[in-house]
Write an enzyme that holds these catalytic residues in place. Structure first.
Site, PDB file in Angstrom:
ATOM      1  N   ASP A   8      36.369  12.695  -8.759  1.00  0.00           N
ATOM      2  CA  ASP A   8      36.322  14.216  -8.822  1.00  0.00           C
ATOM      3  C   ASP A   8      36.249  15.055  -7.412  1.00  0.00           C
ATOM      4  O   ASP A   8      35.396  14.998  -6.634  1.00  0.00           O
ATOM      5  CB  ASP A   8      35.364  14.862  -9.620  1.00  0.00           C
ATOM      6  CG  ASP A   8      35.266  14.144 -10.985  1.00  0.00           C
ATOM      7  OD1 ASP A   8      35.210  12.924 -11.330  1.00  0.00           O
ATOM      8  OD2 ASP A   8      35.043  14.987 -11.926  1.00  0.00           O
ATOM      9  N   GLU A  39      39.806  18.078 -11.498  1.00  0.00           N
ATOM     10  CA  GLU A  39      39.509  19.037 -12.369  1.00  0.00           C
ATOM     11  C   GLU A  39      38.412  20.191 -11.993  1.00  0.00           C
ATOM     12  O   GLU A  39      38.188  21.179 -12.365  1.00  0.00           O
ATOM     13  CB  GLU A  39      38.831  18.611 -13.783  1.00  0.00           C
ATOM     14  CG  GLU A  39      37.359  18.006 -13.507  1.00  0.00           C
ATOM     15  CD  GLU A  39      36.330  18.465 -14.707  1.00  0.00           C
ATOM     16  OE1 GLU A  39      37.160  18.824 -15.737  1.00  0.00           O
ATOM     17  OE2 GLU A  39      35.346  18.250 -14.601  1.00  0.00           O
ATOM     18  N   ASN A  40      37.952  19.903 -10.523  1.00  0.00           N
ATOM     19  CA  ASN A  40      37.056  20.602  -9.798  1.00  0.00           C
ATOM     20  C   ASN A  40      37.557  21.099  -8.481  1.00  0.00           C
ATOM     21  O   ASN A  40      36.805  21.758  -7.625  1.00  0.00           O
ATOM     22  CB  ASN A  40      35.449  20.118  -9.418  1.00  0.00           C
ATOM     23  CG  ASN A  40      34.958  19.705 -10.787  1.00  0.00           C
ATOM     24  OD1 ASN A  40      34.449  18.556 -10.977  1.00  0.00           O
ATOM     25  ND2 ASN A  40      34.788  20.524 -11.609  1.00  0.00           N
ATOM     26  N   HIS A  68      36.886  20.903 -17.553  1.00  0.00           N
ATOM     27  CA  HIS A  68      37.097  22.074 -16.983  1.00  0.00           C
ATOM     28  C   HIS A  68      38.567  22.405 -16.666  1.00  0.00           C
ATOM     29  O   HIS A  68      38.722  23.198 -15.789  1.00  0.00           O
ATOM     30  CB  HIS A  68      36.340  22.091 -15.277  1.00  0.00           C
ATOM     31  CG  HIS A  68      34.772  22.139 -15.725  1.00  0.00           C
ATOM     32  ND1 HIS A  68      33.988  23.048 -16.407  1.00  0.00           N
ATOM     33  CD2 HIS A  68      33.855  21.243 -15.235  1.00  0.00           C
ATOM     34  CE1 HIS A  68      32.860  22.757 -16.351  1.00  0.00           C
ATOM     35  NE2 HIS A  68      32.720  21.749 -15.863  1.00  0.00           N
ATOM     36  N   HIS A 149      37.196  10.720 -18.643  1.00  0.00           N
ATOM     37  CA  HIS A 149      36.278  11.874 -18.167  1.00  0.00           C
ATOM     38  C   HIS A 149      35.171  12.044 -19.146  1.00  0.00           C
ATOM     39  O   HIS A 149      35.328  12.788 -20.287  1.00  0.00           O
ATOM     40  CB  HIS A 149      37.296  13.066 -17.888  1.00  0.00           C
ATOM     41  CG  HIS A 149      36.611  14.079 -17.060  1.00  0.00           C
ATOM     42  ND1 HIS A 149      36.420  14.034 -15.625  1.00  0.00           N
ATOM     43  CD2 HIS A 149      35.799  15.287 -17.433  1.00  0.00           C
ATOM     44  CE1 HIS A 149      35.905  15.029 -15.168  1.00  0.00           C
ATOM     45  NE2 HIS A 149      35.269  15.839 -16.025  1.00  0.00           N
ATOM     46  N   HIS A 174      33.651  12.360 -13.783  1.00  0.00           N
ATOM     47  CA  HIS A 174      32.790  13.500 -14.602  1.00  0.00           C
ATOM     48  C   HIS A 174      31.339  13.625 -13.969  1.00  0.00           C
ATOM     49  O   HIS A 174      30.936  14.778 -13.413  1.00  0.00           O
ATOM     50  CB  HIS A 174      32.738  13.504 -15.901  1.00  0.00           C
ATOM     51  CG  HIS A 174      31.890  14.741 -16.442  1.00  0.00           C
ATOM     52  ND1 HIS A 174      32.269  15.943 -16.344  1.00  0.00           N
ATOM     53  CD2 HIS A 174      30.701  14.764 -17.208  1.00  0.00           C
ATOM     54  CE1 HIS A 174      31.541  16.691 -16.922  1.00  0.00           C
ATOM     55  NE2 HIS A 174      30.556  15.972 -17.597  1.00  0.00           N
TER      56      HIS A 174
END
Length: 261
Positions: A8, A39-40, A68, A149, A174
């Site tokens: 991530d 995703e972050n 997210h 995830h 995740h």
């Protein structure tokens, strides 16, 4: 085929270290494919297509997301235009975007699928049924990399064995903590429970320490900003036999910037 699988990416610090490390590896031809969970990537919550293009320009081939995925509102209307940016395929069928893609590499086709877990996570369709259905649609001649995830290691391990022999690799994302269980499963699938995090390591999984500690000690909500400071890129190197479409090895990978003196 050597594939870099990246954990991530968190905020601007994570994007910076990703671009620096991946450009170097690409220049050295140390890896032929790069797949990263992003995703972050936008201030720690979601991603935008322009930021995704920055990561593609640095050497990413496919970016995956997670719970997210919709953290940046504009992505809902733009994700359909970027096929290399995946949202979990077990999101609602009405959600925009797609959960898998097949890319053409210098060493042949490669498929990537993105699914999200259900244990300790927000509601989603069954990831096991979703990946079963997706595997039937993907090209038979393309090895398949699955980014699962998910929060629970038990759910991730179960998915690894469920796909053993059918996917070239099942890698977890995740939790932002790299696990020590990289292995080749009995039927030839590479597996690791979590690739880890790409971002600031003097932090609580990428966030400033003080507000997170305040939340734990008082129960009072606080805004969790992305931390500053030295960064780490974590993930794994997958060595793939393109003839058999099976994994040869999977090796944890980490590049850690030094603490300032």
């Amino acid at each position: 085929m050597k594939i870099l699988l990246v954990g991530d990416i968190v905020g601007n610090p994570g994007r910076r270290v990703f671009c620096e490390v991946v450009r170097r590896l690409r220049d050295e031809n140390a890896v032929q494919v790069v797949i990263a969970n992003a995703e972050n990537a936008a201030a720690g919550n979601g991603i935008t297509v322009p930021l995704a293009h920055d990561l593609f320009n640095a050497g990413a081939d496919v970016l995956t997301l997670g719970d997210h995925a919709w953290g940046q509102r504009e992505l809902e209307s733009t994700i359909a235009g970027e096929k290399r940016l995946l949202r979990p395929l077990n999101f609602s069928a009405c959600a925009p975007g797609q959960g898998s893609v097949t890319i053409q590499t210098s060493l042949g086709p490669l498929s990537v699928a993105n699914i999200v877990g259900r244990v300790f996570m927000t509601p989603a369709d069954c990831p096991f049924r979703a990946i079963d259905a997706e595997l039937k649609k993907l090209p038979a001649n393309a090895p398949i990399i699955v980014d699962f995830h998910a929060e629970a290691t038990s759910e991730k391990i179960a998915m690894g064995h469920y796909l053993d022999g059918r996917a070239a690799a099942v890698v977890g994302t995740h939790t932002h903590v790299q696990t020590n269980d990289a292995s080749i499963l009995p039927k030839g699938t590479a597996y690791i429970s979590d690739l880890g995090m790409t971002g600031p390591y003097v932090s609580v999984i990428g966030r400033e320490i003080a507000p997170v500690t305040k939340r734990f000690t008082t129960g009072v909500p606080a805004k969790f900003e992305v931390a500053a400071g030295p960064c780490v890129l974590e993930g794994a190197i997958l060595d793939l036999n393109t003839a058999t479409r099976k994994a040869v090895s999977i090796t944890p990978f980490r590049v850690r910037e030094p603490m300032p003196t």
